[in-house]
Structure formats: C-alpha cells, structure tokens
Design an enzyme around this catalytic site. Structure first.
Site, mmCIF file in Angstrom:
data_model
loop_
_atom_site.group_PDB
_atom_site.id
_atom_site.type_symbol
_atom_site.label_atom_id
_atom_site.label_comp_id
_atom_site.label_asym_id
_atom_site.label_seq_id
_atom_site.Cartn_x
_atom_site.Cartn_y
_atom_site.Cartn_z
ATOM 1 N N CYS A 28 0.721 -1.667 -0.001
ATOM 2 C CA CYS A 28 -0.137 0.052 -0.236
ATOM 3 C C CYS A 28 0.920 1.392 0.187
ATOM 4 C CB CYS A 28 -0.690 -0.138 1.203
ATOM 5 S SG CYS A 28 -0.446 -0.084 2.999
ATOM 6 N N ASN A 38 2.182 1.330 4.230
ATOM 7 C CA ASN A 38 2.527 -0.427 5.323
ATOM 8 C C ASN A 38 2.144 -0.118 6.823
ATOM 9 O OD1 ASN A 38 5.219 -1.783 5.446
ATOM 10 N ND2 ASN A 38 3.514 -2.630 5.005
ATOM 11 N N CYS A 57 -1.705 0.805 7.205
ATOM 12 C CA CYS A 57 -3.100 0.206 7.120
ATOM 13 C C CYS A 57 -3.447 -0.724 6.653
ATOM 14 C CB CYS A 57 -3.641 1.313 7.127
ATOM 15 S SG CYS A 57 -4.145 2.899 7.434
ATOM 16 N N ARG A 58 -3.347 -0.745 5.272
ATOM 17 C CA ARG A 58 -3.667 -1.629 4.067
ATOM 18 C C ARG A 58 -2.652 -2.792 4.052
ATOM 19 N NH1 ARG A 58 -5.403 2.059 -0.643
ATOM 20 N NH2 ARG A 58 -3.423 3.292 0.298
ATOM 21 N N SER A 59 -1.600 -2.214 4.016
ATOM 22 C CA SER A 59 -0.234 -3.678 3.274
ATOM 23 C C SER A 59 -1.139 -5.446 4.762
ATOM 24 C CB SER A 59 0.500 -3.748 2.253
ATOM 25 O OG SER A 59 0.675 -2.685 3.824
ATOM 26 N N ASP A 108 -8.408 4.066 0.795
ATOM 27 C CA ASP A 108 -7.308 4.421 1.526
ATOM 28 C C ASP A 108 -8.019 5.111 3.072
ATOM 29 O OD1 ASP A 108 -5.369 5.360 3.329
ATOM 30 O OD2 ASP A 108 -4.331 6.967 2.005
HETATM 31 P P1 4NP Z 1 -1.517 2.771 4.142
HETATM 32 O O1 4NP Z 1 -2.553 3.892 4.420
HETATM 33 O O2 4NP Z 1 -1.263 3.312 2.926
HETATM 34 O O3 4NP Z 1 -2.546 0.852 4.099
HETATM 35 O O4 4NP Z 1 -0.794 2.133 4.953
HETATM 36 C C1 4NP Z 1 -2.228 5.201 5.071
HETATM 37 C C2 4NP Z 1 -0.953 5.844 5.468
HETATM 38 C C3 4NP Z 1 -0.553 7.094 5.802
HETATM 39 C C4 4NP Z 1 -0.411 8.117 4.936
HETATM 40 C C5 4NP Z 1 -1.490 7.415 3.482
HETATM 41 C C6 4NP Z 1 -2.762 6.623 3.164
HETATM 42 N N1 4NP Z 1 -0.271 9.620 4.880
HETATM 43 O O5 4NP Z 1 -0.325 10.302 4.477
HETATM 44 O O6 4NP Z 1 0.814 8.868 5.795
#
Ligand code: 4NP
Length: 169
Positions: free
Chosen positions: A19, A22, A24-26, A136
């Site tokens: 993602c 790294n 939340c989703r992954s 997201d």
């Molecule tokens: P992820 O979520 O890609 O699912 O881990 C996010 C984590 C952090 C951010 C965006 C999405 N950020 O903008 O910091």
C-alpha cells in the site's frame, strides 16, 4: 491468472502486499492472509510480507485504528513498516497492490517490464465485493477501517483459493 510457479516442493510461495504507508491496508492483508494460512495448515508453504511505496512511516507499527478493527475480527497485526524496493520483484512470486496508485508506482520501478506479470491489484481476487481498489482509510473514521478488513478478507480468501492448488500440487 497467477504467474507460473514450479518450485512448490522446494520453497514456499511468497506473497507481498503493498500500500502507500505500510501501516494500514497492507499489514492488514498480511495479517488476514497469515490467519487463513494457519487455519488451512499451509504454514511453511505460503509466506507473506508487506511494504509501502512511500517512506513516510518506515519503522512504524501498524496504525492503532487499523489494529483495533482487525482485532475485532480475530486478526492480529504485527511488523514494522518498510518501503518497497526493486529487490522485491525477485524476492516474491506475487505482489498485490491495494490501489491503482500503488500499482503504478510499483510498475514504475520495473524499468524493463520483466516483473509486470507478478504485480496484481488485490481486488481482482474478490468474490463478493465489487470494489476495484482498497480505499485508503487513513484520513477517515472507524467504519473505513472496518470496511478495509471485510474487503481484504474477501480478497484474501479468493486469492488463497487460487494459490492453494499451486502449493499443494
Ligand atoms: P496505508 O494508509 O497506505 O494503507 O498504510 C496510509 C498511511 C499513511 C498515509 C496515507 C495512507 N499518510 O498519508 O501518511
């Protein structure tokens, strides 16, 4: 269609979930897939890891809100965030992107195009949800985190249905 895999007897099938951050989703996809692998006694035959396309959160634990949503479904998230690197193209059999931006950013690192066949959008394995991407949840509320878990469980079950015959072959 999955990329060809001919080494089932000698090494595990290696999945990498990717993602943006790294956190939340992954890591959720990794935790869900590890849970399914354990349930089906496939430990050792399929391994999972996760990474982010960005460097924003390197070294961080999974997001607290994401972990809370996962625990409610009996899934424990673990690990520290790392950034996707070109060496991952060789190190993994299948690379699952959470959304179109992740997908394009991964492919941009494959200058020769030699690994494009290993990179897929994880939602293509969903059996019930119609989503094309995993949304997201980072800037949203609690329901978004729960939705990610439900969507990824569907995608991971569909993915495992395709991988399992390859590793049991
Ligand atoms: P992820 O979520 O890609 O699912 O881990 C996010 C984590 C952090 C951010 C965006 C999405 N950020 O903008 O910091």
């Amino acid at each position: 269609m999955l990329p060809p895999f001919e080494a089932a007897m000698t090494r595990p099938y290696r999945l990498l979930f990717v993602c943006l951050g790294n956190i939340c989703r992954s890591p959720s996809a990794e935790g869900i897939m590890n849970h399914l692998i354990q349930q089906r006694s496939l430990s050792g035959q399929i391994t999972c890891d996760s990474a982010g396309t960005s460097s924003y959160h390197i070294g961080s634990s999974p997001d607290r809100r994401m972990s809370a949503a996962a625990v409610q479904q009996g899934i424990t998230l673990s690990g520290a965030a790392r950034q996707f690197e070109p060496a991952d193209f060789e190190a993994f059999d299948l690379i699952l992107a959470m959304d179109g931006d992740n997908y394009r950013n991964i492919l941009a690192l494959d200058r020769s195009g030699a690994y494009a066949h290993k990179v897929k959008l994880i939602c293509q394995f969903c059996r019930h949800f119609k989503d094309r991407e995993v949304p997201d949840p980072y800037y949203g509320g609690e329901s978004g985190f729960k939705y990610v878990i439900d969507l990824l469980r569907d995608a991971c079950e569909g993915l495992l249905e395709q991988v399992e015959p390859q590793v049991r072959a």
